[in-house]
Scaffold this active site. Structure first.
Site, PDB file in Angstrom:
ATOM      1  N   ARG A 154      38.333  41.804  43.285  1.00  0.00           N
ATOM      2  CA  ARG A 154      37.832  43.001  42.593  1.00  0.00           C
ATOM      3  C   ARG A 154      37.811  44.220  43.507  1.00  0.00           C
ATOM      4  NH1 ARG A 154      33.977  39.524  43.825  1.00  0.00           N
ATOM      5  NH2 ARG A 154      32.003  40.117  44.797  1.00  0.00           N
ATOM      6  N   GLU A 235      29.884  40.770  38.695  1.00  0.00           N
ATOM      7  CA  GLU A 235      30.213  40.137  39.976  1.00  0.00           C
ATOM      8  C   GLU A 235      29.469  40.745  41.157  1.00  0.00           C
ATOM      9  OE1 GLU A 235      34.254  38.375  40.625  1.00  0.00           O
ATOM     10  OE2 GLU A 235      34.795  39.946  39.215  1.00  0.00           O
ATOM     11  N   HIS A 251      31.681  50.301  13.801  1.00  0.00           N
ATOM     12  CA  HIS A 251      31.749  49.488  12.591  1.00  0.00           C
ATOM     13  C   HIS A 251      30.881  48.236  12.693  1.00  0.00           C
ATOM     14  CE1 HIS A 251      35.089  51.770  10.687  1.00  0.00           C
ATOM     15  NE2 HIS A 251      35.288  52.129  11.942  1.00  0.00           N
ATOM     16  N   LYS A 342      35.167  26.942  40.881  1.00  0.00           N
ATOM     17  CA  LYS A 342      36.492  26.728  41.483  1.00  0.00           C
ATOM     18  C   LYS A 342      36.506  25.436  42.284  1.00  0.00           C
ATOM     19  CE  LYS A 342      38.444  31.294  41.355  1.00  0.00           C
ATOM     20  NZ  LYS A 342      38.700  32.561  42.021  1.00  0.00           N
TER      21      LYS A 342
END
Lengths: 365, 365
Positions: A154, A235, A251, A342
């Site tokens: 990131r 994160e 909506h 992970k």
């Protein structure tokens, strides 16, 4: 009000973000060359103008695809789809360009898509800082851009985003982009958003969001930015966050503000930059939200080009998410739930290695 | 625990949802015929096999497009994009099929896209219960499916979804879909989810969600369903809600559960139906979420076909959102913020009428 606990930032994420312009400049210094041919399941093939473009990537890599799509707007006259899955859509074939993006080079979903692209004789390109994806590109000989390693995915957004644009330029699908303003804005932001600056919009945004759930409302070329900011608060700050887009949110999502008991947990961040109907719509929405007691923060960019506006708000939001982590005393670099996940999936599944074996067989047939 | 306040349901939304099978059967009774030609800016043209499909729609109409895309999966070999905007993507042209969907027929974004499709000489079809969209189709002579009127758009999902599939069948883009199981499931659900049934999964789900913010996690063909359920809780229950999809959420959203102080406001609803890697991934995600204190509800469908699974979970979620409204003592039919917004935009902008004038000029040139 809590204080910024700078010692929590053990990996220097704040400085990494402040130095974003350096990552952008690094990619601009590269001169990728297009291979004449590369290998797929059908033998050696060439690149030509695609009928569809698919950008594969997850998390910090996938969002770079969304932002590129938003930044290019009407410049590309073929459908672009960002795929955040293990498999390609059924139309993928020899007229499709597949760009696989994974900062680590080891994202199993993206690697699966790369192998499928080879099997389906697609045009292929890839972007990573090494890992399996780089190995895959060595097997196929297809275009690959190598990123500087050592960052959190990131935190490497300028590299990822510019590398996708460079890939499209190298393939002659787009012409040169307005990179200069991006560099200028990121350089100015280094001063504006530095800890020493007390008139600091990133710090101010963090302070307003303390103990709140951010909900970011984007539209037009700020759709991907809304999702990017949500992910950054997840994160870096380790808090829940939410992203929605205009006009769709008018909506349905807007009705949720009626329940003030539940909605008081949220603060809305509205990304502003609109004309004509959209301006009317967004101003009416803000008035109605406030009538139900919503807290609303409006953000806009001083930049002129769409690309620089996108990167400017990503920079502001990213640094705000880091400052907010420091208010909570949390390390912006740590993402324990993802690390746990992970580890468990790596132990149980080990997909990357199997994919490399499959790819090796496919291209050597 | 609060009681269900049935008197709050002034428009009989509960019964409308329980009778969903009737709406589905109505669409199946229609035999739409394909016009030989229709009018665009370039004069009269014919339909042929498209290179891309765009479904335009917002809110309850747009989500039907998402669900159709999910249900068809790999059956259609061209890119399908659901457009929830005022404008079409830049690739739209004479090889593009544009299906405009608006239950009321008066959604300004969808009407704008229809007119743009006429200007760009696209293949065009539309679906509405009347309104301007029907008038537009009378001007162009393009394929139009007329829905039963008198419902809230979100309450007419079976009509909207089946009408899109019927449109694709009429254009010979897909063959007959497994409608029979959908009808069977919706009929069984009428009994299962009725107020008289005490072993009622919709009521149970509502009770678990009382005073909580639902966050729905979908994947694969349940991606659109996750968004649909979020929208249902927004509109019917008038509470904030959030939707995310696997595997992307494992790369960012999952980290938000670390902050238990903010996350305790949420209850996660996970839509289950997966094989191989995805099963490992989702089970690992649930374990990690629970480690951080998340409340997790898992939902799955007994149906066999993808289309019936999608409609089954939409039915369960929709009825749960209505029962939850009744726990709060709120009228599921009322959507005051949207009514306020439409009134204000209608007064200030009046786009529909201008678009009809523009369309009339375009097709008569």
């Amino acid at each position: 009000m809590s204080q910024f606990k700078y010692r929590a930032d053990t990996e220097g994420m704040l400085n990494t973000y402040l130095d974003w312009y350096k990552q952008a400049e690094y990619i601009l210094s590269l001169k990728p060359s297009l291979p004449d041919k590369f290998k797929t399941s059908k033998g050696a093939r060439e690149y030509h103008r695609p009928q569809h473009i698919i950008i594969c990537g997850l998390g910090g890599s996938g969002i770079a695809g969304d932002l590129v799509k938003d930044a290019l707007g009407n410049e590309i006259k073929v459908p672009i789809e960002i795929v955040k899955e293990y498999t390609l859509p059924s139309y993928a074939g020899e007229e499709t360009l597949v760009i696989a993006v994974s900062y680590s080079g080891n994202t199993e979903e993206t690697l699966s898509c790369y192998v499928e692209a080879v099997e389906k004789n697609c045009m292929i390109a890839s972007i990573s800082s090494g890992g399996y994806l780089k190995k895959f590109s060595e097997k196929t000989g297809a275009l690959h851009i190598d990123l500087m390693s050592g960052y959190q995915p990131r935190a490497s957004l300028p590299q990822l985003l510019f590398a996708i644009l460079k890939t499209l330029e190298t393939l002659k699908i787009v012409s040169g982009q307005p990179y200069a303003e991006v560099i200028q804005v990121l350089r100015e932001n280094k001063t504006n958003f530095s800890p020493e600056n007390e008139q600091n919009k990133a710090k101010e945004l963090a302070e307003k969001l303390y103990r709140k759930i951010p909900v970011i409302y984007g539209h037009s070329f700020y759709k991907g930015v809304a999702i990017r900011l949500k992910n950054e608060f997840n994160e870096n700050t380790k808090i829940p966050a939410k992203a929605e887009v205009f006009p769709e949110l008018d909506h349905n999502d807007i009705v949720g503000w009626e329940d003030n008991e539940l909605s008081k947990n949220f603060t809305a961040i509205i990304l502003r930059n609109e004309e004509e109907y959209m301006k009317e719509r967004i101003e009416a929405t803000i008035d109605i939200m406030k009538k139900y007691g919503a807290e609303v923060i409006e953000l806009s960019s001083r930049a002129e080009t769409v690309l620089a506006k996108i990167m400017d708000i990503c920079h502001l939001g990213g640094l705000a998410s880091i400052y907010l982590a420091l208010l909570y005393g949390r390390d912006p670099a740590l993402i324990e739930p993802i690390s746990l996940l992970k580890k468990r999936l790596g132990e149980k599944v080990g997909l990357q290695k199997k994919l490399l074996e499959k790819l090796s067989k496919t291209v050597s047939q």
